[in-house]
Enzyme design. Structure first.
Site, short mmCIF file in Angstrom:
data_model
loop_
_atom_site.label_atom_id
_atom_site.label_comp_id
_atom_site.label_asym_id
_atom_site.label_seq_id
_atom_site.Cartn_x
_atom_site.Cartn_y
_atom_site.Cartn_z
N GLY A 169 0.54 2.42 -1.14
CA GLY A 169 0.28 3.48 -2.10
C GLY A 169 -1.04 3.31 -2.82
O GLY A 169 -1.26 3.92 -3.87
N GLU A 177 -7.24 14.45 7.21
CA GLU A 177 -5.87 13.93 7.07
C GLU A 177 -4.83 15.04 7.21
O GLU A 177 -3.77 14.85 7.81
CB GLU A 177 -5.71 13.22 5.72
CG GLU A 177 -4.44 12.41 5.63
CD GLU A 177 -4.50 11.27 4.64
OE1 GLU A 177 -3.44 10.74 4.31
OE2 GLU A 177 -5.61 10.91 4.18
N ASP A 192 -6.94 11.37 -3.72
CA ASP A 192 -7.34 10.08 -3.17
C ASP A 192 -8.78 10.12 -2.67
O ASP A 192 -9.60 9.26 -3.01
CB ASP A 192 -6.41 9.68 -2.03
CG ASP A 192 -4.99 9.42 -2.50
OD1 ASP A 192 -4.76 9.44 -3.72
OD2 ASP A 192 -4.13 9.21 -1.64
#
Length: 371
Positions: free
Chosen positions: A102, A138, A150
Site C-alpha cells: 500500500g 494503470e 499515487d
C-alpha cells in the site's frame, strides 16, 4: 542514465481520489530507479526483483503478462499513443518500495519509467501530464481502476511537505510537516506483511458500490458534480434509493473529505493532536463504513494509539492488507516501533516491518536536484 521515483504514504484521504475528493499524501524515501540504455531494436524490460524479461515492439498489441512488467509496458504504450517516437532501449528497474504494502510501488515504477523514457526520447511532459499518463497506463493496460493520487504525489511532491491535492481539478498545495508540534513528530509506517493488490476484485467492488451512490446523488442534485461536492444531508436524502453498501461507501468518502480539510488546517497550525485525531477517525470510517480493513491492520491501529507518543494511526493505501501510518513523537519513535512490533508478533506470529519515513522529493524535484 538512472531516473528515480519514490513511493508514497497517504496521511489522510482514502478512496476519495476517483470521486473528485481531497487527499493528503507525502512521498517517502523508498524509491524505484529506472536505468536505461540504447538498444539496436525493440524494447526490453528487466527488473532486479524478478527473473523474467519482457520484450515488446512498437505497435505490439500482445496481451498483458499479469506481472510487474505490465506497469512499465503500460507506460510505453501510452507514450506511443501520444505519437512520441521512442528509440529502442533496454530498461532495468531496481528499488526498495515494499511490494503489495500500500506504499504505491506501482506508481513508483510507472513514474520512474515515464521519466526515463521521456529523457531517452528527448521529450518532456509537465508533472500533471506525467501523472495522468501513468494513471491511464494503470487503468487501461494493467486493469486497475486507481485514482490519480499515487501518480501525482510520486511526481510532484517536495521534501519536508505533504501534498494537499484536489483530485477533480488537480490543484494542489504543499503543506509543511515541520511546524509547531509537528516539528517534534515522525511518520512511522507499519507493514502488516498482509499483501494486497488493488487490481483484485475487492477494490473494484468497493469502487462500483461507491459510484452507484454517487450517481444517485448527482441525479437528485444536478448541481453536484461528484462526491467531492456532496454533503451528508444529500446522502441521507438519497438513502432509500441506494443499496446499504453504497450508502456506507459514500458516507466514508463524504466524511473523509471533511477530515482532510480539518487535517490541512491542523497542519498549517502545526497541531499534531488534531491531525492524529483526524487519522484515528479516518481509520474507524475505513473499518466500519468502507470496510476495506482486515483484522491485522485493525490490531496495529488499535495497539498503536495505546503506546506512548502516538497521536494517531490509520490504514493507508487501497486496503485489504498493507500498512498503517502513524503520527508519533520523534523522541518516542524507537520505543513505539519496538513495542508495536512485539505486540503484533505476539498476536499474529508475524514480524511486521516498521520504518520511519521523512517527507521526500517526488520524481520531478529529484530530477531537478540532480540536473
Amino acid at each position: 542514465m538512472q531516473y528515480t521515483a519514490p513511493g508514497r504514504v497517504n496521511l489522510l484521504g482514502e478512496h476519495t481520489d476517483y470521486t473528485g475528493g481531497l487527499v493528503l499524501p507525502m512521498a517517502i524515501p523508498f524509491a524505484t530507479t529506472a536505468s536505461i540504455s540504447a538498444a539496436d531494436a525493440g524494447y526490453r524490460f528487466t527488473s532486479t526483483a524478478f527473473e523474467n524479461t519482457r520484450d515488446t515492439y512498437a505497435g505490439d498489441d500482445t496481451p498483458k503478462a499479469n506481472d510487474w512488467s505490465d506497469y512499465p509496458v503500460g507506460v510505453l504504450r501510452e507514450l506511443l499513443a501520444l505519437g512520441l517516437e521512442v528509440p529502442p532501449f533496454s530498461l532495468n528497474l531496481d528499488g526498495d518500495v515494499p511490494l503489495g504494502a500500500g506504499l504505491s510501488s506501482s506508481a513508483s515504477i510507472e513514474v520512474a519509467t515515464t521519466v526515463a523514457l521521456l529523457h531517452h526520447s528527448k521529450a518532456s511532459l509537465s508533472a500533471q501530464e506525467m501523472a495522468l499518463l501513468c494513471q491511464r497506463a494503470e487503468n487501461r493496460y494493467v486493469g486497475s481502476p486507481c485514482g490519480i493520487m499515487d501518480q501525482f504525489v510520486v511526481t510532484a511532491a517536495i521534501e519536508g511537505h505533504a501534498l494537499l491535492l484536489n483530485t477533480r481539478d488537480l490543484s494542489f498545495e504543499h503543506l509543511p510537516m515541520n511546524s509547531g508540534a509537528l516539528a517534534e513528530c515522525s511518520v512511522v509506517v507499519a507493514n502488516s506483511m498482509v499483501k494486497h493488490s488493488i487490481a483484485n476484485g475487492d477494490y473494484g467492488t468497493r469502487r462500483n458500490e461507491l459510484e452507484v451512490g454517487q450517481a444517485a446523488i448527482c441525479q437528485a442534485y444536478p448541481q453536484v458534480r461528484d462526491l467531492g461536492d456532496a454533503s451528508m444531508e444529500q446522502l441521507e436524502a438519497c438513502r432509500s434509493a441506494i443499496p446499504a453498501e453504497s450508502y456506507l461507501r459514500c458516507k466514508h468518502v463524504i466524511t473523509e473529505n471533511a477530515r482532510v480539510r480539518e487535517a490541512a488546517e491542523s497542519m498549517k497550525r502545526g497541531d499534531a493532536a488534531a491531525l492524529g485525531d483526524a487519522m484515528n477517525r479516518s481509520h474507524a470510517s475505513q473499518r466500519d463504513d468502507f470496510q476495506d480493513s482486515v483484522a491485522e491492520i485493525d490490531f496495529l491501529a488499535a495497539t498503536a494509539v495505546t503506546l506512548y507518543g502516538c497521536y494517531g494511526s490509520r490504514l493507508t493505501g487501497g486496503g485489504f492488507g498493507g500498512c498503517t501510518v502513524n503520527l508519533v513523537l520523534t523522541t518516542a519513535a524507537e520505543s513505539f516501533q519496538r513495542d508495536l512490533a512485539s505486540a503484533y508478533r505476539k498476536r499474529y506470529q508475524i514480524d511486521a516491518e516498521i520504518y520511519r519515513c521523512t517527507p521526500s522529493d517526488g520524481a520531478v524535484a529529484r530530477l531537478e536536484r540532480n540536473a
